[in-house]
Design an enzyme around this catalytic site. Structure first.
Site, mmCIF file in Angstrom:
data_model
loop_
_atom_site.group_PDB
_atom_site.id
_atom_site.type_symbol
_atom_site.label_atom_id
_atom_site.label_comp_id
_atom_site.label_asym_id
_atom_site.label_seq_id
_atom_site.Cartn_x
_atom_site.Cartn_y
_atom_site.Cartn_z
ATOM 1 N N HIS A 1 -2.090 -105.444 11.359
ATOM 2 C CA HIS A 1 -1.241 -106.562 11.494
ATOM 3 C C HIS A 1 0.167 -106.408 12.316
ATOM 4 C CE1 HIS A 1 0.281 -104.813 7.412
ATOM 5 N NE2 HIS A 1 1.360 -105.052 7.977
ATOM 6 N N HIS B 1 7.463 -105.127 12.172
ATOM 7 C CA HIS B 1 6.800 -103.873 12.386
ATOM 8 C C HIS B 1 5.324 -104.187 12.900
ATOM 9 C CE1 HIS B 1 6.085 -104.871 8.145
ATOM 10 N NE2 HIS B 1 4.863 -104.531 8.361
ATOM 11 N N GLU C 1 3.956 -98.984 10.603
ATOM 12 C CA GLU C 1 3.397 -98.838 9.401
ATOM 13 C C GLU C 1 1.876 -98.210 9.579
ATOM 14 O OE1 GLU C 1 2.609 -102.471 7.238
ATOM 15 O OE2 GLU C 1 2.192 -101.467 5.255
HETATM 16 CO CO CO Z 1 3.122 -104.643 7.059
#
Ligand code: CO
Length: 134
Positions: free
Chosen positions: A7, A79, A130
């Protein structure tokens, strides 16, 4: 080592408005707003055919995105999340290469119920990264 883009997370000052924008203007499939008290955020997941967008709003007084939204009052990309097969192996490889893992270096359970780690943006082209064990 890294796999799919899981994502892109976008921090927003008004989560309801951002949800409506993605649903009505962009015509995307959006989730309900989900509070994530252990992460200090509220989230909306936008499902795209090849990845997800995670809209992040502030929850509580110690939200990890509060300072970001102060610097970016209109919101912004917060992020990127890449999938890895083995998060501990990924961490060890990155630390051996001199990259900084945020926090105590131990994976936490992220917004999707899977183990995640965050990597220091200064070590990755100015982008908070991440890693999620898929
Ligand atoms: Co995230």
């Amino acid at each position: 080592m890294i796999g799919k883009l899981n994502h892109v997370a976008i921090a927003v000052p008004d989560l309801e408005a951002a949800r409506a924008l993605y649903r009505d203007t962009l015509g995307a499939e959006v989730s309900e707003i989900v509070d994530q008290p252990e992460h200090g955020v509220r989230t909306v997941f936008v499902e795209l055919p090849n990845t997800k967008i995670e809209l992040l709003g502030i929850l509580g007084e110690h939200s990890p995105i509060a300072a970001f939204l102060e610097r970016n009052p209109a919101g912004g990309i917060h992020h990127l999340c890449y999938e890895v097969d083995d998060i501990l192996a990924a961490r060890d490889r990155l630390e051996a290469a001199g990259a900084r893992v945020l926090g105590d270096g131990e994976p936490k359970i992220g917004a999707h119920g899977k183990p995640v780690l965050f990597l220091h943006p200064k070590d990755f082209c100015g982008t908070l990264v991440e890693l999620e064990q898929a």
